[in-house]
Design an enzyme around this catalytic site. Structure first.
Site, PDB file in Angstrom:
ATOM      1  CB  THR A 202      -0.804   0.008   1.325  1.00  0.00           C
ATOM      2  OG1 THR A 202      -1.527  -1.206   1.381  1.00  0.00           O
ATOM      3  CG2 THR A 202      -1.705   1.203   1.431  1.00  0.00           C
ATOM      4  CB  VAL A 231     -12.989  -3.653   2.878  1.00  0.00           C
ATOM      5  CG1 VAL A 231     -12.463  -2.255   3.136  1.00  0.00           C
ATOM      6  CG2 VAL A 231     -14.010  -3.638   1.752  1.00  0.00           C
ATOM      7  N   GLY A 232      -9.648  -3.950   3.368  1.00  0.00           N
ATOM      8  CA  GLY A 232      -8.574  -3.855   4.356  1.00  0.00           C
ATOM      9  C   GLY A 232      -8.645  -2.561   5.137  1.00  0.00           C
ATOM     10  CG  ASP A 233      -4.910  -1.115   6.566  1.00  0.00           C
ATOM     11  OD1 ASP A 233      -4.854  -1.914   5.606  1.00  0.00           O
ATOM     12  OD2 ASP A 233      -3.971  -0.347   6.848  1.00  0.00           O
ATOM     13  CB  THR A 253       2.217  -0.340   4.348  1.00  0.00           C
ATOM     14  OG1 THR A 253       2.293  -1.264   3.258  1.00  0.00           O
ATOM     15  CG2 THR A 253       3.501  -0.452   5.154  1.00  0.00           C
ATOM     16  N   GLY A 254       0.754  -3.071   4.959  1.00  0.00           N
ATOM     17  CA  GLY A 254       0.857  -4.458   5.424  1.00  0.00           C
ATOM     18  C   GLY A 254      -0.509  -5.071   5.675  1.00  0.00           C
ATOM     19  N   GLY A 256      -3.807  -5.607   6.567  1.00  0.00           N
ATOM     20  CA  GLY A 256      -4.846  -4.671   6.964  1.00  0.00           C
ATOM     21  C   GLY A 256      -5.721  -5.142   8.107  1.00  0.00           C
TER      22      GLY A 256
HETATM   23  N1  GLY Z   1      -2.827  -2.650   3.883  1.00  0.00           N
HETATM   24  C1  GLY Z   1      -3.541  -3.017   2.751  1.00  0.00           C
HETATM   25  C2  GLY Z   1      -4.585  -4.004   2.949  1.00  0.00           C
HETATM   26  O1  GLY Z   1      -4.487  -4.825   3.848  1.00  0.00           O
HETATM   27  O2  GLY Z   1      -5.523  -4.027   2.192  1.00  0.00           O
END
Ligand code: GLY
Length: 343
Positions: A202, A231-233, A253-254, A256
């Site tokens: 990300t 859906v992530g963070d 990042t990483g 989520g």
């Molecule tokens: N950090 C991006 C996701 O997990 O979607």
């Protein structure tokens, strides 16, 4: 496409595997807890605030040098931090070789590229899109959501429809290379998120302009081969991004799921409000994740934070993460310290 039966089998397999892992690592979970409770930083040499303000400045996750350069060009000319954020994030969204952001992003299990992005402004404005398909610049759509609608977050078909109404073009975001990689993945269909995938993930970006106002943005195609609808963070306020113009900002990042569970970026900004340096606050954000999930050896999370003086901090679970920074006309890359590499 995978059947419903496949998904439920996968889900229960993952649940059981995590249960067994958690059970066998309970001791480890307890061992890290006291360090978390004390909220101490590992690095006693962490630079304390100098009291000097050095703006404009832009920082971003990973080696997204072209993105920080584009943002810096806006800031240097006296542009606003929100314009800088949009310009910077668009660079990565347009890069077809980047399989973790925007056009060319890796698809979900069914072969659909679905994008999440959000933007936050100096005055607490927030706009986001999740699970949006066929539109190459979700950061710009997120900004339109913030500026042109009575809402803050649009999802899926509604987000796509809104984007088209705003003049964005529908396009196919699945490149031949991403399609080939997905077809190869389908042979075994094993969901194993890779730590530091291709050394980027990300893009989360924070910028302060010449007026001293901070804005932020975060944009991603999410975890490769995620379940449809995941859906992530990145687009969720307080998790992948948080900005408070009286304090500073943070972005992630990483993995989520872990950032969401700990509301990581909000936590970091609140810690800075209470007097932590950006570095101390990022370290505490990572430690909260490690404390609550003994499986941390198997995933990465990285944070970057910026306070209103233009001081940055960054920290991650595993080595390999770093941040790009443009400040005082100079671009630099900073290797982040990592929880698993301390001592
Ligand atoms: N950090 C991006 C996701 O997990 O979607």
């Amino acid at each position: 496409a995978q059947s419903r039966d496949y998904y439920s089998k996968w889900y229960y397999k993952m649940k059981r595997r995590n249960f067994l892992k958690n059970a066998s690592l309970t001791g480890l979970g307890l061992a890290v807890a006291p360090a978390i409770a004390s909220c101490e930083t590992d690095d006693k040499k962490v630079k304390k605030s100098t009291g000097k303000t050095v703006v404009p400045v832009v920082v971003a996750t990973w080696r997204f040098h072209n993105a920080t350069k584009a943002a810096w060009e806006v800031l240097e000319k006296g542009g606003t931090s929100i314009d800088a954020i949009e310009a910077g994030c668009r660079v990565e969204e347009a890069d077809l070789k980047n399989t973790t952001v925007g056009n060319g992003g890796a698809p979900d299990r069914d072969g659909n590229v679905t994008l999440d992005a959000c933007i936050m402004s100096k005055d607490g404005g927030y706009g986001a899109v999740v699970c949006m398909e066929n539109i190459a610049h979700p950061i710009s759509v997120a900004r339109k959501v913030m500026e042109e609608t009575p809402h803050v977050l649009l999802a899926g078909k509604g987000a796509e429809q809104f984007a088209v109404e705003q003049g964005f073009k529908r396009e196919n975001l699945l490149t031949e290379a991403s399609k080939k990689a997905w077809e190869k993945w389908k042979v075994k269909s094993e969901y194993k998120p890779i730590i530091n995938i291709e050394n980027h993930d990300t893009i989360g970006m924070l910028a302060i302009d010449k007026n001293g106002d901070i804005s932020g943005g975060c944009t991603t195609s999410g975890m490769a081969y995620k379940m449809s609808g995941r859906v992530g963070d990145s687009a969720v306020i307080g998790s992948g991004l948080f900005i408070d113009n009286t304090v500073g900002g943070a972005t992630a990042t990483g993995m989520g799921e872990e950032v969401l569970k700990t509301v990581g970026s909000f936590l970091i900004v609140e810690l800075m409000r209470q007097g932590r340096t950006p570095q101390e606050a990022c370290e505490e954000g990572v430690k909260r994740i490690v404390a609550s999930n003994p499986n941390y050896q198997n995933f990465q999370v990285g944070y970057v934070a910026l306070n209103k003086q233009g001081e940055y901090g960054c920290y991650c679970i595993h080595g390999g993460f770093g941040i790009s920074k443009f400040q005082e006309g100079k671009q630099t890359y900073i290797d982040s310290k990592a929880y698993t590499k301390k001592g």
